[in-house]
Enzyme design. Sequence first.
Site, short mmCIF file in Angstrom:
data_model
loop_
_atom_site.label_atom_id
_atom_site.label_comp_id
_atom_site.label_asym_id
_atom_site.label_seq_id
_atom_site.Cartn_x
_atom_site.Cartn_y
_atom_site.Cartn_z
N GLY A 5 56.84 41.51 88.93
CA GLY A 5 57.26 42.13 87.67
C GLY A 5 56.15 43.06 87.21
N ARG A 15 51.62 40.36 73.41
CA ARG A 15 50.73 39.77 74.42
C ARG A 15 49.32 39.44 73.89
NH1 ARG A 15 49.29 41.49 78.75
NH2 ARG A 15 49.80 39.68 80.02
N TYR A 52 48.94 35.48 74.27
CA TYR A 52 48.17 35.05 75.46
C TYR A 52 46.69 35.42 75.36
CZ TYR A 52 52.95 35.59 77.32
OH TYR A 52 54.30 35.56 77.52
N CYS A 72 53.17 40.93 58.27
CA CYS A 72 52.60 39.95 57.36
C CYS A 72 52.26 38.66 58.11
CB CYS A 72 53.60 39.69 56.24
SG CYS A 72 52.76 39.05 54.81
N GLU A 73 51.37 38.79 59.03
CA GLU A 73 50.84 37.70 59.86
C GLU A 73 49.49 38.21 60.35
OE1 GLU A 73 52.05 34.80 61.56
OE2 GLU A 73 54.13 34.77 60.88
N TYR A 92 56.45 43.27 79.81
CA TYR A 92 56.47 42.30 78.72
C TYR A 92 55.96 42.91 77.41
CZ TYR A 92 56.77 39.47 82.94
OH TYR A 92 57.12 38.97 84.17
N1 LLP Z 1 59.53 35.33 89.34
C1 LLP Z 1 59.71 34.35 88.45
C2 LLP Z 1 60.58 33.23 88.80
C3 LLP Z 1 59.05 34.41 87.21
O1 LLP Z 1 59.22 33.42 86.34
C4 LLP Z 1 58.23 35.52 86.90
C5 LLP Z 1 57.56 35.61 85.63
C6 LLP Z 1 58.09 36.54 87.86
C7 LLP Z 1 58.76 36.40 89.08
C8 LLP Z 1 57.27 37.77 87.63
O2 LLP Z 1 55.93 37.50 87.35
P1 LLP Z 1 54.92 38.75 87.25
O3 LLP Z 1 54.91 39.42 88.59
O4 LLP Z 1 55.46 39.66 86.20
O5 LLP Z 1 53.62 38.17 86.87
N2 LLP Z 1 55.20 37.25 79.44
C9 LLP Z 1 54.04 36.92 80.25
C10 LLP Z 1 54.39 36.74 81.69
C11 LLP Z 1 55.41 35.67 81.91
C12 LLP Z 1 55.96 35.68 83.28
C13 LLP Z 1 57.13 34.77 83.39
N3 LLP Z 1 57.66 34.73 84.70
C14 LLP Z 1 52.97 37.99 80.05
O6 LLP Z 1 53.21 38.93 79.29
O7 LLP Z 1 51.87 37.87 80.58
#
Ligand code: LLP
Length: 404
Positions: free
Chosen positions: A265, A302, A306, A332-333, A360
Amino acid sequence: MSQHLTKEYLTQLAAEFGTPLYVYHAEKIKEQYQKLTTAFNKSNTVFFYACKALTNINILKYICSLGANVDCSSINEVKLALHAGFPPERILYTSNGIAFSEIAEAKELGIIINIDSLSNLDKFGQQYGHSYPVGLRLRPNIMAGGNLKISTGHDKSKFGIPVDQIDEILALVKKHNLRISDLHIHTGSEIKDVEVFVKGIEVLFDIVPQFKELEFIDLGGGFKVPYKDGDVETDINLLAQKVGEAFAAHPNPGGRPLQVWFEPGKFLVSECGYFVTQVNVIKQTSAATFVSVDSGFNHLIRPMFYDAYHHIENISNPGGEKKKYSVVGNICETDTFAWDRTLNEVREGDYLVFRNAGAYGFEMSSNFNARYKPAEVLVIDGKAHLIRKRDEFKDLLRNQVEVI
Ligand code: LLP
């Protein structure tokens, strides 16, 4: 190699489309995709874009045109992918905790499905038996990822069927004569160390011989991208080499070579994105100089969620003296984007740009404080296209039922 979009160009886009504004650079996505396909060109590997990172329909269409497949985490993402032109056989639905009705719907649409609970696997077996191939989302009990909130494969994680429940899995496979076509793991996001993937392969190959109709091994996503200067990113060439070696050491006992799948992703869309904001107010206090922009964690969560670092640049004053600021939002946070960040002198009205905003970013935005979600612009072949209009007041009332 694509360059970063320039300060001048981003300033022009901010003036034309207003702020806060998400800007995506298509050629950067292509560059990232090509890094992957080039590194893995000697192996039988397929990439599924984890579209939860960014689902704008134009991004999906663009990634489809590059030849990537797509990984979805809800039935609506599946429907968006279909709408974008992905054929069902290029769409993977890696579910997690979902109602069986969504699995049944995906099956009717001809989508590839990864199931993540014994309960849904049992229901799947009762309904379809051997007639439709299905993948298993497994929890490999491996700790990995940039922080605990984005670690998904460890032994306390809700994701996947724990690999230690293999006996229960095999009992269901036998009971329903299931056709298990792939084994999936996703251990987390922002994984620097390629050995994590090798460890995952080891865990999977311990059980591979139990599945006679296996065709694919899905190692999930989670490749790390650089967020700040000096950040280490996942070494994709080394990953290709190590994965190749690990597979060579474990030929499929079923005979046929197994195809390797990944679900990146962030790797595909993080760096293509710029979030452009404008400074509303500067507040000098004894604790800090606060720079308050026309956004907040309602648009980019983010940093608050995080403690994620996003590089911030004052594109309006490139020659300005370097000073330290706390960059905050207008909701307002406590919505601090960055403490003690060195920026070229900031003045009210300046544009501040957040890098790595493609993944994200918009996707996790909300209307908190009844603020509008930002507009999105896609730059492709040097031309900027508005791909999502900024919300308007009527959007805040849409779907509300006024009964009083
Ligand atoms: N495959 C599955 C089953 C997943 O749950 C995820 C991400 C991906 C692939 C892709 O992961 P990536 O390549 O994007 O790291 N919102 C968080 C990241 C949460 C990812 C959730 N699952 C952030 O902004 O860091």
